[in-house]
Scaffold this motif. Sequence first.
Motif, PDB file in Angstrom:
ATOM      1  N   MET A 135       0.955  -1.202   0.195  1.00 27.74           N
ATOM      2  CA  MET A 135       0.028  -0.035   0.025  1.00 27.74           C
ATOM      3  C   MET A 135       0.996   1.136  -0.085  1.00 27.74           C
ATOM      4  O   MET A 135       0.769   2.370  -0.815  1.00 27.74           O
ATOM      5  CB  MET A 135      -0.907  -0.052   1.157  1.00 27.74           C
ATOM      6  CG  MET A 135      -2.390  -0.637   0.996  1.00 27.74           C
ATOM      7  SD  MET A 135      -3.405  -0.252  -0.333  1.00 27.74           S
ATOM      8  CE  MET A 135      -4.142   1.085   0.321  1.00 27.74           C
ATOM      9  N   GLY A 136       2.046   1.297   0.851  1.00 27.73           N
ATOM     10  CA  GLY A 136       2.809   2.376   0.786  1.00 27.73           C
ATOM     11  C   GLY A 136       3.538   2.414  -0.432  1.00 27.73           C
ATOM     12  O   GLY A 136       3.680   3.748  -0.960  1.00 27.73           O
ATOM     13  N   GLU A 137       3.909   1.450  -1.042  1.00 31.81           N
ATOM     14  CA  GLU A 137       4.830   1.532  -2.422  1.00 31.81           C
ATOM     15  C   GLU A 137       3.726   1.985  -3.208  1.00 31.81           C
ATOM     16  O   GLU A 137       4.201   2.726  -4.177  1.00 31.81           O
ATOM     17  CB  GLU A 137       5.456   0.222  -2.708  1.00 31.81           C
ATOM     18  CG  GLU A 137       6.701   0.139  -1.977  1.00 31.81           C
ATOM     19  CD  GLU A 137       7.241  -1.216  -2.081  1.00 31.81           C
ATOM     20  OE1 GLU A 137       6.967  -1.873  -3.093  1.00 31.81           O
ATOM     21  OE2 GLU A 137       8.096  -1.859  -1.143  1.00 31.81           O
ATOM     22  N   LEU A 138       2.716   1.457  -3.689  1.00 27.44           N
ATOM     23  CA  LEU A 138       1.696   1.809  -4.583  1.00 27.44           C
ATOM     24  C   LEU A 138       0.974   3.054  -4.651  1.00 27.44           C
ATOM     25  O   LEU A 138       0.704   3.620  -5.735  1.00 27.44           O
ATOM     26  CB  LEU A 138       0.638   0.496  -4.921  1.00 27.44           C
ATOM     27  CG  LEU A 138       1.584  -0.825  -5.589  1.00 27.44           C
ATOM     28  CD1 LEU A 138       0.405  -2.067  -5.258  1.00 27.44           C
ATOM     29  CD2 LEU A 138       1.936  -0.533  -6.786  1.00 27.44           C
ATOM     30  N   LEU A 139       0.332   3.401  -3.218  1.00 26.37           N
ATOM     31  CA  LEU A 139      -0.585   4.400  -3.310  1.00 26.37           C
ATOM     32  C   LEU A 139       0.003   5.291  -2.132  1.00 26.37           C
ATOM     33  O   LEU A 139      -0.502   6.288  -2.296  1.00 26.37           O
ATOM     34  CB  LEU A 139      -1.819   3.582  -2.905  1.00 26.37           C
ATOM     35  CG  LEU A 139      -2.850   3.273  -3.818  1.00 26.37           C
ATOM     36  CD1 LEU A 139      -3.402   1.940  -3.316  1.00 26.37           C
ATOM     37  CD2 LEU A 139      -3.499   4.185  -4.546  1.00 26.37           C
ATOM     38  N   GLY A 140       1.091   5.055  -1.580  1.00 29.63           N
ATOM     39  CA  GLY A 140       1.625   6.145  -0.871  1.00 29.63           C
ATOM     40  C   GLY A 140       0.832   6.341   0.608  1.00 29.63           C
ATOM     41  O   GLY A 140       0.976   7.228   1.087  1.00 29.63           O
ATOM     42  N   VAL A 141       0.024   5.360   1.000  1.00 32.74           N
ATOM     43  CA  VAL A 141      -0.952   5.506   2.225  1.00 32.74           C
ATOM     44  C   VAL A 141      -0.599   4.147   2.924  1.00 32.74           C
ATOM     45  O   VAL A 141      -0.417   3.214   2.481  1.00 32.74           O
ATOM     46  CB  VAL A 141      -2.363   5.640   1.832  1.00 32.74           C
ATOM     47  CG1 VAL A 141      -2.538   7.154   1.302  1.00 32.74           C
ATOM     48  CG2 VAL A 141      -2.794   4.624   0.870  1.00 32.74           C
ATOM     49  N   LYS A 142      -0.793   4.315   4.269  1.00 30.91           N
ATOM     50  CA  LYS A 142      -0.448   3.211   5.267  1.00 30.91           C
ATOM     51  C   LYS A 142      -1.849   2.988   6.160  1.00 30.91           C
ATOM     52  O   LYS A 142      -2.067   3.955   6.851  1.00 30.91           O
ATOM     53  CB  LYS A 142       0.691   3.106   6.077  1.00 30.91           C
ATOM     54  CG  LYS A 142       2.002   2.590   5.109  1.00 30.91           C
ATOM     55  CD  LYS A 142       3.069   2.207   5.898  1.00 30.91           C
ATOM     56  CE  LYS A 142       3.963   1.708   4.845  1.00 30.91           C
ATOM     57  NZ  LYS A 142       5.185   1.493   5.295  1.00 30.91           N
TER      58      LYS A 142
END
Length: 506
Positions: free
Chosen positions: A393-400
């Motif tokens: 999620m962090g890598e693809l969308l920048g949210v955690k």
Amino acid sequence: MTAHDAIERLREIDRELQLLEHASALLSWDEETYMPPRAIEERSEQVALLQGIIHERLASPSVAELLARAGASPERPSGDPALSESEGAFARAFFRKHGREARLPADLVIELSKAATLGQAAWRGARKRSDFSSFAPHLRKLVALTRRKTECLGYAEEPYDALIDEYEPWMKTSEVRSIFSSLEPRLARFVAEIGAARQVDDGFLRLSYPTDLQVRFASALLSGMGFDGERGRLDVSAHPFTTTLGRDDVRITARYDAGYLKTGIFSVIHECGHALYEQGFSEEIRGSLLASGTSLGIHESQSRLWENVIGRSRPFWSHYLPELAKLFPAQLSGVALDSFYRAINRVEPSLIRIEADEVTYGLHIILRFKLETALVSGDLAVDDLPDAWNREMGELLGVKPDNDAEGVLQDVHWSFGAIGYFPTYALGNLYGAQLFAAMRRELPGMDGEIARGNLAPILAWLRARVHASGATLTAGELCEKVTGETLNPDYFLRYLEEKYRPIYDL
Ligand code: MG
């Protein structure tokens, strides 16, 4: 018995199977809409009994015998060359359906269905408490059974092939992987670019919109889109869906949120897109197994084409916004078309797939595809799934996600063993954009008609090119026949660029 005679006999068997399927679907529709809560126990028994009868008939040796007499084999699923084209298409579809049922041993089917029921119940509790560890043993069991299922079903290249084939017949994992790996970096880059731009305001969509008025607008939308109310109906359920209960009975449900206008409107347009497909099969195949969407990806292309490409377009709202503002004058009378158009197309990386916009949506699916293929191949252990999820999620969308409820536990699919389903959502966006490009070439005056509220040419085009043939053509064949090429993600990416660059002044 000639091959033609065998097909005739199979058609009679198929007709009864369709009647049983529709009866079973009616019981499930009722369960989601009007059934009193305590009826659930016997309802499950009713559905299980019908599904058992369907399985037994479909997997029976007499069906295998008839298919053999029709000349159908793994090398030649469409049977004897003496069969007509429509008989061949019927043989191919029946052969595939029978093969999948017959290859699964009864004990595995029963174990999977029990694990699915328990898994879903455990998932509900786990999601409520945001506690992955209580769901993990169920998922471990479901993954193990799913692996066994792939061995029974067989596959060409890798085990996941056997799973995706259930939802997207004839599609290979390697094709999906190659499409997604071309899509991922380009989507991620575009999302980042939009993220750096000035955000659009959608505050006026979050005012109070009484649901009875939303329902009134929904029925205007349905008739505008060409939904046949004599052959279907609209109801309300917690999760919107479309189901077919008979040749002339296609039901949709919607969900309305009195505090957020987008939820109801776009769930209605989405489900109506599915329903128009189901109402549009040609006379020759009506009531047979060919009267169904040819794949979930193509089905989803119909819902998303209407919901996003047409239903979130400027011409569409230049007709419908004044009608909507008549129902909600206090909320919308001061809102300009351009502001409304931007607001319904707001892009924002978010944690929850079902709330995602059409630009970020594909990344949610790519994440799930990576994780579930790794689970099936054994490269990822169930216990490591939450960490893998949060990292991706962090890598693809920048949210955690702050917790598993808004992370790995958000979707129901894995809890009932539906592994291989997710890719079809993203394929729907891709097929939809490619079909729409073909439609635009053939209907040059389309935007003007949409702006006049005349959606009939669009429906007529979809009827002729996509709906009528049902499952007679495979998704790949349909795509090539209608658009002149195989599935190509460039159409979707170009569509996004052309639409969102102006919205975000990029
Ligand atoms: Mg859908």
